[in-house]
Design an enzyme around this catalytic site. Structure first.
Site, PDB file in Angstrom:
ATOM      1  CE1 TYR A 110      -0.276   3.197   7.274  1.00 14.29           C
ATOM      2  CE2 TYR A 110      -1.331   4.084   9.246  1.00 14.29           C
ATOM      3  CZ  TYR A 110      -1.294   3.161   8.212  1.00 14.29           C
ATOM      4  OH  TYR A 110      -2.268   2.187   8.120  1.00 14.29           O
TER       5      TYR A 110
ATOM      6  CG  HIS B 239      -2.099  -0.876   1.098  1.00 17.49           C
ATOM      7  ND1 HIS B 239      -3.340  -0.544   1.586  1.00 17.49           N
ATOM      8  CD2 HIS B 239      -2.240  -2.091   0.523  1.00 17.49           C
ATOM      9  CE1 HIS B 239      -4.201  -1.508   1.312  1.00 17.49           C
ATOM     10  NE2 HIS B 239      -3.549  -2.464   0.669  1.00 17.49           N
TER      11      HIS B 239
ATOM     12  N   PRO C 251      -4.456   0.802  18.482  1.00 12.11           N
ATOM     13  CG  PRO C 251      -6.094  -0.778  18.008  1.00 12.11           C
ATOM     14  CD  PRO C 251      -5.525   0.038  19.103  1.00 12.11           C
TER      15      PRO C 251
ATOM     16  CE  LYS D 122       3.664   3.721  13.251  1.00 13.90           C
ATOM     17  NZ  LYS D 122       3.701   2.986  12.012  1.00 13.90           N
TER      18      LYS D 122
ATOM     19  CE1 TYR E 122      -5.318   4.152   8.649  1.00 12.69           C
ATOM     20  CE2 TYR E 122      -5.853   3.942  10.969  1.00 12.69           C
ATOM     21  CZ  TYR E 122      -5.102   3.572   9.872  1.00 12.69           C
ATOM     22  OH  TYR E 122      -4.128   2.603  10.014  1.00 12.69           O
TER      23      TYR E 122
HETATM   24  P1  FAS Z   1       1.272 -11.216  21.904  1.00 15.16           P
HETATM   25  O1  FAS Z   1       0.297 -10.817  22.961  1.00 15.16           O
HETATM   26  O2  FAS Z   1       0.833 -11.289  20.491  1.00 15.16           O
HETATM   27  O3  FAS Z   1       1.890 -12.657  22.246  1.00 15.16           O
HETATM   28  C1  FAS Z   1       2.209 -13.005  23.579  1.00 15.16           C
HETATM   29  C2  FAS Z   1       2.125 -14.518  23.687  1.00 15.16           C
HETATM   30  O4  FAS Z   1       2.526 -14.884  25.011  1.00 15.16           O
HETATM   31  C3  FAS Z   1       0.698 -15.036  23.488  1.00 15.16           C
HETATM   32  O5  FAS Z   1       0.705 -16.098  22.564  1.00 15.16           O
HETATM   33  C4  FAS Z   1       0.285 -15.505  24.879  1.00 15.16           C
HETATM   34  O6  FAS Z   1      -0.565 -16.631  24.838  1.00 15.16           O
HETATM   35  C5  FAS Z   1       1.622 -15.859  25.506  1.00 15.16           C
HETATM   36  N1  FAS Z   1       1.611 -15.803  26.958  1.00 15.16           N
HETATM   37  C6  FAS Z   1       0.920 -14.969  27.757  1.00 15.16           C
HETATM   38  N2  FAS Z   1       1.180 -15.244  29.064  1.00 15.16           N
HETATM   39  C7  FAS Z   1       2.067 -16.280  29.074  1.00 15.16           C
HETATM   40  C8  FAS Z   1       2.720 -17.023  30.098  1.00 15.16           C
HETATM   41  N3  FAS Z   1       2.511 -16.745  31.376  1.00 15.16           N
HETATM   42  N4  FAS Z   1       3.563 -18.019  29.733  1.00 15.16           N
HETATM   43  C9  FAS Z   1       3.795 -18.306  28.433  1.00 15.16           C
HETATM   44  N5  FAS Z   1       3.198 -17.636  27.400  1.00 15.16           N
HETATM   45  C10 FAS Z   1       2.346 -16.642  27.734  1.00 15.16           C
HETATM   46  N6  FAS Z   1      -1.146  -4.072  16.342  1.00 15.16           N
HETATM   47  C11 FAS Z   1      -1.045  -3.468  15.128  1.00 15.16           C
HETATM   48  O7  FAS Z   1       0.066  -3.131  14.702  1.00 15.16           O
HETATM   49  N7  FAS Z   1      -2.176  -3.233  14.368  1.00 15.16           N
HETATM   50  C12 FAS Z   1      -3.407  -3.646  14.792  1.00 15.16           C
HETATM   51  O8  FAS Z   1      -4.383  -3.460  14.095  1.00 15.16           O
HETATM   52  C13 FAS Z   1      -3.556  -4.302  16.035  1.00 15.16           C
HETATM   53  N8  FAS Z   1      -4.773  -4.754  16.459  1.00 15.16           N
HETATM   54  C14 FAS Z   1      -4.866  -5.387  17.672  1.00 15.16           C
HETATM   55  C15 FAS Z   1      -6.091  -5.891  18.149  1.00 15.16           C
HETATM   56  C16 FAS Z   1      -6.180  -6.541  19.391  1.00 15.16           C
HETATM   57  C17 FAS Z   1      -7.500  -7.080  19.875  1.00 15.16           C
HETATM   58  C18 FAS Z   1      -5.022  -6.698  20.199  1.00 15.16           C
HETATM   59  C19 FAS Z   1      -5.090  -7.370  21.553  1.00 15.16           C
HETATM   60  C20 FAS Z   1      -3.807  -6.206  19.735  1.00 15.16           C
HETATM   61  C21 FAS Z   1      -3.711  -5.566  18.479  1.00 15.16           C
HETATM   62  N9  FAS Z   1      -2.501  -5.103  17.983  1.00 15.16           N
HETATM   63  C22 FAS Z   1      -2.382  -4.492  16.778  1.00 15.16           C
HETATM   64  C23 FAS Z   1      -1.310  -5.265  18.739  1.00 15.16           C
HETATM   65  C24 FAS Z   1      -0.832  -6.672  18.558  1.00 15.16           C
HETATM   66  O9  FAS Z   1      -0.745  -6.982  17.204  1.00 15.16           O
HETATM   67  C25 FAS Z   1       0.473  -6.793  19.303  1.00 15.16           C
HETATM   68  O10 FAS Z   1       1.289  -5.650  19.125  1.00 15.16           O
HETATM   69  C26 FAS Z   1       1.265  -8.026  18.938  1.00 15.16           C
HETATM   70  O11 FAS Z   1       0.442  -9.145  19.129  1.00 15.16           O
HETATM   71  C27 FAS Z   1       2.502  -8.063  19.825  1.00 15.16           C
HETATM   72  O12 FAS Z   1       3.059  -9.305  19.735  1.00 15.16           O
HETATM   73  P2  FAS Z   1       3.711  -9.981  21.034  1.00 15.16           P
HETATM   74  O13 FAS Z   1       4.597  -8.988  21.705  1.00 15.16           O
HETATM   75  O14 FAS Z   1       4.270 -11.261  20.549  1.00 15.16           O
HETATM   76  O15 FAS Z   1       2.515 -10.226  22.062  1.00 15.16           O
HETATM   77  C1  PHB Z   2      -6.276  -4.012  10.628  1.00 14.21           C
HETATM   78  O1  PHB Z   2      -6.287  -4.274   9.406  1.00 14.21           O
HETATM   79  O2  PHB Z   2      -6.647  -4.821  11.511  1.00 14.21           O
HETATM   80  C2  PHB Z   2      -5.768  -2.666  11.064  1.00 14.21           C
HETATM   81  C3  PHB Z   2      -5.123  -1.867  10.145  1.00 14.21           C
HETATM   82  C4  PHB Z   2      -4.641  -0.622  10.547  1.00 14.21           C
HETATM   83  C5  PHB Z   2      -4.820  -0.213  11.854  1.00 14.21           C
HETATM   84  C6  PHB Z   2      -5.460  -1.031  12.789  1.00 14.21           C
HETATM   85  C7  PHB Z   2      -5.949  -2.274  12.378  1.00 14.21           C
HETATM   86  O3  PHB Z   2      -4.343   1.002  12.257  1.00 14.21           O
END
Ligand code: FAS
Ligand code: PHB
Length: 393
Positions: free
Chosen positions: A384, A72, A293, A297, A201
């Site tokens: 971005y 994109h 989100p 980032k 957005y």
């Molecule tokens: P994660 O949370 O992904 O992974 C951590 C892992 O550790 C999990 O698998 C968990 O099960 C495990 N864990 C937890 N406790 C533990 C324990 N005690 N022992 C062993 N393992 C354990 N980011 C974006 O850039 N764009 C988005 O649109 C976006 N949307 C999101 C929507 C939601 C609902 C959420 C919650 C997050 C979103 N994020 C988004 C942020 C998300 O993508 C995180 O930044 C990303 O998952 C970070 O990755 P990790 O640091 O690996 O953490």
């Molecule tokens: C998504 O595609 O889930 C998404 C993309 C951009 C954002 C947040 C979520 O800033």
């Protein structure tokens, strides 16, 4: 069991770090609380910065991303019925972002690790960190009813916001910064063509909306909702009607709706833990910081933490650069706080915080200024696509 690096968490942070270390011959064991299917079931990020893409290619897991991901070179901001495009490519000297879901990134990393034979424990219980301020840290856990202890040189706490690693640090040794937002995001996935080929957005007096996608036939949409809302309060019809209301006329008219195949509500917060390292334990990704989100980032910040820790450990083992080990936190935090600022700013100008009409007018004026100023559009674009990584040297 002994290894060089014990990695807690098999999300993007843990798996990407494990993969990069393994390619350098640095032994590591991944310990994950959930099952592989559970980890893959979480629908999260969708946009990859160039730095994240480069790191995935360095980890030799970028092939499917390059084949199936969508480059994109811009996105749109919508307000007052207008659609204002931010031309990322032109404003940043050619940089772009890749739309490729976090689920796919995690799947690619899981597949690579399974093929490499590196040790991973899923569905681990009672994970605990020990003696990370000594030269002999370890991680204990229970798997299939059997207790295990992993003796290691270093522990990478990649276990997300609710993980055990950050909570293992004595409260007096860590400083937490937090802003909880008074609303959530209701997100859906639908097997429909995206309303636009680029992300939209939207600022609207009824609240924020975001139009994104995963592929040409898989759309991802969000509307700002109340923190009191439950998923069951939102029928598909109510969601589509609200989304249409918050979009400019042309986009609303061309929106193709369909049944939701996933529907969830996520709370929004800004959060940073300082420092990010404690003796021989490092906090990585969501374990150390959370961004709303709105700036896309979260996953990308996790990737830049991994880049820093991977290179520190690589140089420590291969060139005995023990001096670098103490620099992890300061290097990461410089980039993290700038991404926190951008994510907070995007959230503050796009979401409805109150019924005060003055706030709405100020947001509209801010959006009007930034999108009609070359300097304004450039600052949005360079944040971005992702600010540069700090070299580890
Ligand atoms: P994660 O949370 O992904 O992974 C951590 C892992 O550790 C999990 O698998 C968990 O099960 C495990 N864990 C937890 N406790 C533990 C324990 N005690 N022992 C062993 N393992 C354990 N980011 C974006 O850039 N764009 C988005 O649109 C976006 N949307 C999101 C929507 C939601 C609902 C959420 C919650 C997050 C979103 N994020 C988004 C942020 C998300 O993508 C995180 O930044 C990303 O998952 C970070 O990755 P990790 O640091 O690996 O953490
Ligand atoms: C998504 O595609 O889930 C998404 C993309 C951009 C954002 C947040 C979520 O800033």
């Amino acid at each position: 069991m002994k290894t060089q690096v014990a990695i807690i968490g098999a999300g993007p942070s843990g798996l990407l770090l494990g993969r990069l270390l393994e390619l350098q011959g640095i032994a590591n064991i991944v310990i994950e609380a959930k099952s592989p299917d559970y980890v893959l079931s979480r629908i999260r990020a969708g946009v990859l910065e160039q730095g994240t893409q480069t790191l995935l290619r360095e980890a030799k897991v970028g092939e499917r991303m390059d084949r199936e991901g969508h480059v994109h070179d811009g996105f749109a901001l919508s307000f007052l019925g207008r659609l204002e495009r931010i031309d990322l490519h032109a404003l940043t000297g050619g940089k772009t972002v890749m739309v490729y879901g976090q689920t796919e990134v995690t799947k690619d990393l899981m597949d690579a690790r399974a093929q490499s034979g590196s040790l991973s424990f899923y569905s681990a219980d009672d994970v605990a960190l020990h003696d990370f301020h000594s030269d002999h840290p370890s991680v204990s856990f229970t798997s299939n009813g059997q207790k295990h202890i992993v003796e290691c040189d270093y522990i990478a706490g990649c276990d997300g916001f609710h993980g055990v690693s950050r909570k293992s640090v004595p409260p007096e040794s860590i400083r937490l910064f937090e802003r909880v937002y008074p609303f959530g995001w209701l997100g859906i996935l639908s097997r429909t063509p995206p309303v636009s080929h680029e992300l939209i957005y939207a600022n609207h007096e009824r609240g924020f909306a975001l139009c994104s996608m995963r592929s040409s036939m898989l759309s991802r949409y969000y509307v700002q909702c109340s923190l009191d809302d439950k998923v069951d309060d939102w029928s598909d019809q109510r969601f589509w009607d609200e989304l249409r209301t918050r979009l400019p006329e042309d986009a609303a008219a061309s929106l193709i709706t369909g049944p939701s195949i996933e529907k969830s509500i996520a709370p929004l917060r800004s959060f940073v833990a300082e420092p990010m390292q404690f003796g021989r334990m490092f906090l990585v990704g969501d374990a150390a910081h959370i961004v709303p989100p709105t700036g896309a980032k979260g996953l990308n910040l996790a990737a830049s933490d991994v880049y820093t820790l991977y290179n520190i450990l690589r140089l420590r083992y291969q060139q005995n650069r023990l001096d670098l080990v103490a620099k992890y936190s300061e290097i990461c935090l410089r980039r993290i706080w700038k991404a926190e600022r951008f994510s907070w700013w995007m959230t503050s100008i796009l979401h409805k915080f109150s019924d005060d009409p003055f706030n709405q007018r100020i947001q509209e004026a801010e959006l009007d200024y930034y999108t009609s100023s070359l300097a304004g559009k450039t600052t949005i674009a360079e944040n971005y696509v992702g600010l540069p990584y700090e070299a580890v040297e």
